[in-house]
Structure formats: structure tokens, C-alpha cells
Design an enzyme around this catalytic site. Structure first.
Site, mmCIF file in Angstrom:
data_model
loop_
_atom_site.group_PDB
_atom_site.id
_atom_site.type_symbol
_atom_site.label_atom_id
_atom_site.label_comp_id
_atom_site.label_asym_id
_atom_site.label_seq_id
_atom_site.Cartn_x
_atom_site.Cartn_y
_atom_site.Cartn_z
ATOM 1 C CG ASP A 51 -1.895 1.075 1.299
ATOM 2 O OD1 ASP A 51 -2.908 0.953 0.600
ATOM 3 O OD2 ASP A 51 -1.671 2.059 2.027
ATOM 4 C CG ASN A 59 -4.504 11.541 -5.069
ATOM 5 O OD1 ASN A 59 -3.745 11.810 -5.982
ATOM 6 N ND2 ASN A 59 -5.443 10.640 -5.178
ATOM 7 C CG ASP A 68 -4.163 9.189 -11.936
ATOM 8 O OD1 ASP A 68 -4.594 8.651 -10.890
ATOM 9 O OD2 ASP A 68 -4.914 9.664 -12.810
ATOM 10 C CD GLU A 93 -4.604 4.055 -1.303
ATOM 11 O OE1 GLU A 93 -4.847 4.233 -0.116
ATOM 12 O OE2 GLU A 93 -5.440 4.281 -2.199
#
Length: 196
Positions: A51, A59, A68, A93
Site C-alpha cells: 500500500d 493526492n 496517478d 493504492e
């Protein structure tokens, strides 16, 4: 005509497979492919869950386009895992690697290498005011340095949990859950580490 038809059918089957089994953003195999793989595992294997640490915060700070790009970079590093591991995007993620026919002693240093590769990768991020509006312009500028751009170098880390079959976890679904629990153990230990 027959040869062209067969080629067309084969091409369509390949495209259908990619749509069904490959993650569009990262190019890794997706969750459906992982589920199929779990059904065919023998007695000895290792499953690692990974993760991206603090991804939501990253983000929110840098934007979804940069997020991304981070996912693509992490996917590339995970996809390059040595030792016969197969990488999958689990969702969001989260990623997964399956090592068929291996044990944790063999896989741990390989997974540590992946963790370090992600940790050591540096990305240059421009502030929002200096980012190009179009993707075409962004591609043309990529790799160039400009004096008037405000840029920051950022890095991300991943946490990893790994598990293998044992007396409590003898089905692939149970081993996957055990790897996920080990992942949360790694996060609770401070992130950017591997737990079993």
C-alpha cells in the site's frame, strides 16, 4: 480472407483479455487476474500486499494527476520484482505480488528491494501555476529545466505485509487476508517497512 478473419479474431480476443485482466492506469494485471491466479496456487506460495503510504494526503496536496503518476511509478517498481513474483493492482493504492513455489525467507529480501526502490525514487513536481494545461505540452516539456518554474522533489514509500500458507491459513483467500493483516501491522509500526 480466412487468415485476415483469424487475425482479427485473435486481436479482438487479446484486446478483450487486456480489458478484463489488465489495470488501465498501471498496466499491471488487475484484481480479476489475481482471483484467477489464487484458484490455481499449489501448496507453497507467498502473497504480499502493498500500500502506498499516506496516498490520500499526497493526492490532496499535489492533485490527482500527480497521484496517478505516483501509482504508475509504484506499479513499475513492483512490476519489476525479481524472483518470479507476479504483480497485480489490487485496487486504489493497493498492490499485490504472488510468488508461486516460494517461501517467505526467499521472498523477503526481494520485497525489501522493491520497498527501497520506491523509497529512493525521486519525482519532480511543478507547482500548479506552472503545470502545462495540455498533455501535449506536458510531454514536450518533460525532462527540461526552466528557471522560472517552482519545482519540488517528492518521494513516496510503501508498506508491505506478507504471508504464506500455514495451519491457520491454508486457503489462498485466507493467506491473502493474512497478508493484508500483516500490511496493517507494517502501517502501525510506522510505515515504510515490511511485516509478516
Amino acid at each position: 480472407f480466412i487468415a485476415v478473419s483469424i487475425s482479427l479474431i485473435i486481436g479482438m480476443m487479446g484486446a478483450s483479455y487486456d480489458m478484463a485482466y489488465r489495470d488501465e492506469l498501471t498496466g499491471l494485471l488487475g484484481r480479476r487476474a489475481l482471483n484467477d491466479r489464487l484458484k490455481g496456487l499449489a501448496r507453497q506460495y507467498v502473497i504480499a500486499m502493498m500500500d502506498v503510504d499516506h496516498f490520500k494526503k499526497f493526492n490532496d496536496t499535489h492533485g490527482h494527476d500527480i497521484g496517478d503518476n505516483v501509482l504508475k511509478m509504484v506499479a513499475q517498481q513492483i512490476g519489476d520484482v525479481r524472483g518470479g513474483g507476479t504483480a497485480y493492482r489490487y485496487g486504489g493504492e493497493e498492490f499485490c505480488v504472488v510468488f508461486a513455489g516460494k517461501d517467505m525467507g526467499y521472498c523477503q529480501p526481494l520485497l525489501e528491494d522493491v520497498r527501497l526502490d520506491v523509497q529512493d525514487y525521486r519525482m519532480t513536481v511543478r507547482d500548479k501555476a506552472h503545470r502545462p494545461k495540455s498533455k501535449q505540452t506536458a510531454k514536450q516539456r518533460r525532462g527540461r529545466r526552466a528557471k522560472n518554474r517552482n519545482e519540488a522533489t517528492v518521494s513516496v514509500t510503501i508498506s508491505i505485509g506478507m504471508a504464506e500458507p500455514d495451519e491457520k491459513h491454508n486457503k489462498p483467500e485466507d493467506v491473502l487476508k493474512a497478508a493484508d493483516q500483516a500490511l496493517y501491522k507494517a502501517k502501525n509500526k510506522g510505515r515504510n517497512c515490511l511485516s509478516r
